[in-house]
Design a protein around this motif. Structure first.
Motif, PDB file in Angstrom:
ATOM      1  N   ILE A 156       0.861  -1.188   0.000  1.00 31.44           N
ATOM      2  CA  ILE A 156       0.000   0.000   0.000  1.00 31.44           C
ATOM      3  C   ILE A 156       0.896   1.237   0.000  1.00 31.44           C
ATOM      4  CG2 ILE A 156      -0.330  -0.113   2.528  1.00 31.44           C
ATOM      5  CD1 ILE A 156      -3.191   1.022   2.083  1.00 31.44           C
ATOM      6  N   GLY A 164      -7.911  10.878   7.218  1.00 25.81           N
ATOM      7  CA  GLY A 164      -9.266  10.626   6.718  1.00 25.81           C
ATOM      8  C   GLY A 164      -9.302   9.611   5.589  1.00 25.81           C
ATOM      9  N   GLU A 200       4.131   0.462   2.425  1.00 24.43           N
ATOM     10  CA  GLU A 200       4.161  -0.597   3.436  1.00 24.43           C
ATOM     11  C   GLU A 200       3.417  -1.823   2.951  1.00 24.43           C
ATOM     12  OE1 GLU A 200       2.926   1.658   6.967  1.00 24.43           O
ATOM     13  OE2 GLU A 200       0.883   0.999   6.687  1.00 24.43           O
ATOM     14  N   TYR A 202       0.720  -4.443   2.544  1.00 23.75           N
ATOM     15  CA  TYR A 202      -0.732  -4.355   2.658  1.00 23.75           C
ATOM     16  C   TYR A 202      -1.214  -5.601   3.376  1.00 23.75           C
ATOM     17  CZ  TYR A 202      -5.642  -3.916   1.419  1.00 23.75           C
ATOM     18  OH  TYR A 202      -7.005  -3.817   1.472  1.00 23.75           O
ATOM     19  N   GLU A 275      -2.823   3.734  16.963  1.00 20.71           N
ATOM     20  CA  GLU A 275      -3.631   2.851  16.120  1.00 20.71           C
ATOM     21  C   GLU A 275      -2.783   1.744  15.494  1.00 20.71           C
ATOM     22  OE1 GLU A 275      -7.261   5.786  14.846  1.00 20.71           O
ATOM     23  OE2 GLU A 275      -5.832   5.275  13.272  1.00 20.71           O
ATOM     24  N   GLU A 287      -0.741   4.667  12.929  1.00 19.43           N
ATOM     25  CA  GLU A 287      -0.603   6.099  13.217  1.00 19.43           C
ATOM     26  C   GLU A 287      -0.966   6.384  14.659  1.00 19.43           C
ATOM     27  OE1 GLU A 287      -3.201   8.922  11.378  1.00 19.43           O
ATOM     28  OE2 GLU A 287      -4.969   7.677  11.595  1.00 19.43           O
TER      29      GLU A 287
HETATM   30  P1  ADP Z   1      -5.800   7.867   7.824  1.00 17.14           P
HETATM   31  O1  ADP Z   1      -4.979   8.754   8.714  1.00 17.14           O
HETATM   32  O2  ADP Z   1      -5.984   8.445   6.456  1.00 17.14           O
HETATM   33  O3  ADP Z   1      -7.071   7.439   8.466  1.00 17.14           O
HETATM   34  P2  ADP Z   1      -4.496   5.314   8.485  1.00 17.14           P
HETATM   35  O4  ADP Z   1      -3.045   5.080   8.345  1.00 17.14           O
HETATM   36  O5  ADP Z   1      -5.028   5.489   9.869  1.00 17.14           O
HETATM   37  O6  ADP Z   1      -4.920   6.556   7.558  1.00 17.14           O
HETATM   38  O7  ADP Z   1      -5.273   4.140   7.795  1.00 17.14           O
HETATM   39  C1  ADP Z   1      -6.676   4.159   7.672  1.00 17.14           C
HETATM   40  C2  ADP Z   1      -7.185   2.805   7.297  1.00 17.14           C
HETATM   41  O8  ADP Z   1      -6.584   2.354   6.061  1.00 17.14           O
HETATM   42  C3  ADP Z   1      -6.888   1.693   8.285  1.00 17.14           C
HETATM   43  O9  ADP Z   1      -7.817   1.657   9.346  1.00 17.14           O
HETATM   44  C4  ADP Z   1      -6.986   0.491   7.374  1.00 17.14           C
HETATM   45  O10 ADP Z   1      -8.347   0.221   7.118  1.00 17.14           O
HETATM   46  C5  ADP Z   1      -6.356   0.961   6.070  1.00 17.14           C
HETATM   47  N1  ADP Z   1      -4.898   0.689   6.027  1.00 17.14           N
HETATM   48  C6  ADP Z   1      -3.883   1.540   6.355  1.00 17.14           C
HETATM   49  N2  ADP Z   1      -2.675   0.945   6.238  1.00 17.14           N
HETATM   50  C7  ADP Z   1      -2.899  -0.332   5.811  1.00 17.14           C
HETATM   51  C8  ADP Z   1      -2.060  -1.475   5.536  1.00 17.14           C
HETATM   52  N3  ADP Z   1      -0.722  -1.430   5.653  1.00 17.14           N
HETATM   53  N4  ADP Z   1      -2.668  -2.626   5.151  1.00 17.14           N
HETATM   54  C9  ADP Z   1      -4.019  -2.707   5.030  1.00 17.14           C
HETATM   55  N5  ADP Z   1      -4.861  -1.673   5.278  1.00 17.14           N
HETATM   56  C10 ADP Z   1      -4.330  -0.497   5.675  1.00 17.14           C
END
Ligand code: ADP
Length: 447
Positions: A156, A164, A200, A202, A275, A287
């Motif tokens: 990803i 968001g 990273e 996925y 998180e 994050e």
């Molecule tokens: P944001 O700050 O935009 O909310 P996050 O990093 O918190 O971004 O990620 C939001 C959501 O995206 C996660 O809750 C998950 O559903 C998905 N996500 C993020 N990183 C990954 C990953 N490495 N693999 C799978 N899903 C991911």
């Protein structure tokens, strides 16, 4: 302790903070846009100041107006709620320069965690497990291919300045990588003014599990257990629960301990949420949010501790009212986010609510600024309330939730209540058997 707190937010969270201030005997000032003159938080506050027209950038995001409102009313602290200016390091710095306390961490801590690449580096240094991936920003295709091959597909691409759920692209194979890198970076540049992206691994079937932490302002850190927020739509949380149906007490203590120690080592002050994605028994940091979260009430329900009281205490230099050993977990809690949206298409549905009736009884909490006759303005996000249900265990909590959803009446607009009435009767949900993709798949099937 503070004499007067200005609440720089609106809706249910402004009311939530106002209630905590009242309980602590602190005077309250709220700021509002012209669209919110009739809002509940404006009616209940000791003082209110209109700070501008409806668009957020002219009102709730207008730092000058908010600082002026503090000076006019003599507020000695600002609670930013969530969203708006809650993770704006410049706002925290400006308040500090005016001798007004920002109820939250230092501007520097907000800055570190607001940059996802920096946040991930910091987490790693503090011993928090992270998702395997690039060490920092990735700019050229060759480097991207090398890293992706090393960690293995799917990968990803994420925006360093992201939030968001925006600026994320998945590449299933090397053939998708080039375009994913380009689109994520272009999107990030357009949305955040910063096109830095990183790669990273996925994770295919993870749960979203987050740990509530607090720094006491004296170099100590504690955790308040976890919340499971795996039920999401477009990376937006819909249903949250505590504790996670997927963790046992030993795993909870282990990840909680790691987070509390990291917060102490960082010298962090105030509330934060770390998180993770959780898959096959492993946690992977994604994050940290340096503020109160929408879903904090489920943690309050199972710990019996008012997290806004704690935020105010810590910001005023009084430390936390509890030590780690005082924080006990009792029963199970679920929160449903009630949005003014079509429950199938999720298009916003603002308008007047002629009749609003909330459920009551043991174990039920409704946080909402809505009242009968209230008109939802079209300018802001569509969250109009939260239903939080607590039971002695998950089964009792689900039974109570079903009953509470039956009682809830919101007339005149569309809401997400029917979605929750469906979910509460679903076997996977009853079994706690879902990952972060479950809800999207369920909604696709229903169409
Ligand atoms: P944001 O700050 O935009 O909310 P996050 O990093 O918190 O971004 O990620 C939001 C959501 O995206 C996660 O809750 C998950 O559903 C998905 N996500 C993020 N990183 C990954 C990953 N490495 N693999 C799978 N899903 C991911």
């Amino acid at each position: 302790m503070f004499q007067k707190i200005l609440i720089a937010n609106r809706g249910e969270i402004a009311l939530r903070v106002l209630r905590a201030c009242k309980e602590l005997g602190i005077q309250t000032v709220v700021v509002h846009s012209t669209a919110d003159a009739d809002a509940m938080h404006v009616r209940l506050a000791d003082e209110s100041v209109c700070i501008g027209p409806p668009p957020s950038r002219d009102s709730y995001l207008n730092i000058h107006q908010i600082v002026a409102a503090c000076e006019i009313t003599g507020a000695d602290a600002v609670h930013p709620g969530y969203g708006f200016l809650s993770e704006n390091a410049k706002f925290a710095d400006i308040l500090a320069a005016h001798n007004i306390t920002f109820i939250g961490p230092s501007g520097d801590h907000i800055r570190i965690m607001g940059d996802k690449i920096e946040a991930k580096r910091t987490a790693k240094r503090l011993g928090i497990p992270v998702v395997p991936g690039s060490d920092g920003a990735v700019t050229d295709q060759k480097e991207a291919r090398r890293i992706a091959a090393e960690i293995g597909y799917p990968v990803i691409i994420k925006a360093s300045a992201g939030g968001g759920g925006r600026g994320m692209k998945v590449a299933l194979t090397e053939a998708d990588l080039e375009i994913a890198l380009q689109t994520a970076s272009t999107e990030a540049g357009a949305a955040f003014g910063d096109d830095a992206v990183y790669i990273e691994k996925y994770l295919e079937k993870p749960r979203h599990i987050e740990v509530q932490v607090f720094g006491d302002g004296f170099g100590r850190g504690v955790h308040f257990g976890e919340r499971d927020c795996s039920l999401q739509r477009r990376h937006q949380k819909v249903w949250e629960e505590a504790p996670s149906p997927a963790l046992n007490a030993e795993e909870r203590a282990r990840i909680g301990g790691i987070c509390a120690k990291a917060i102490a080592d960082l010298g962090y002050s105030g509330a934060g949420t770390i998180e993770f994605l959780y898959e096959n028994g492993e946690f992977y940091f994604i994050e940290m949010n340096t503020r109160l979260q929408v879903e904090h009430p489920v943690t309050e329900a199972i710990t019996g501790i008012d997290l806004v009281h704690e935020q105010i205490r810590v910001a005023s230099g009084g430390g936390l009212s509890v030590k780690q050993e005082d924080i006990k977990f009792n029963g199970h809690a679920i929160e449903c986010r009630i949005n003014a949206e079509d429950p199938r298409t999720f298009t916003p549905s603002p308008g007047t609510i002629p009749h609003f009736h909330t459920p009551g009884g043991l174990g039920i909490r409704v946080d909402s600024g809505v009242y009968s006759g209230y008109k939802i303005p079209p300018y802001y996000d569509s969250l109009i309330g939260k239903l939080i249900v607590h039971g002695r265990n998950r089964v009792e909590c689900m039974m109570r939730l079903r009953r509470a959803l039956d009682e809830f009446v919101v007339d005149g607009i569309k809401t997400t209540l029917p979605l929750f009435r469906d979910l509460v009767g679903n076997a996977d949900i009853a079994n706690g058997d879902y990952d972060i993709h479950w809800l999207e798949k369920y909604l696709a099937k229903e169409d």
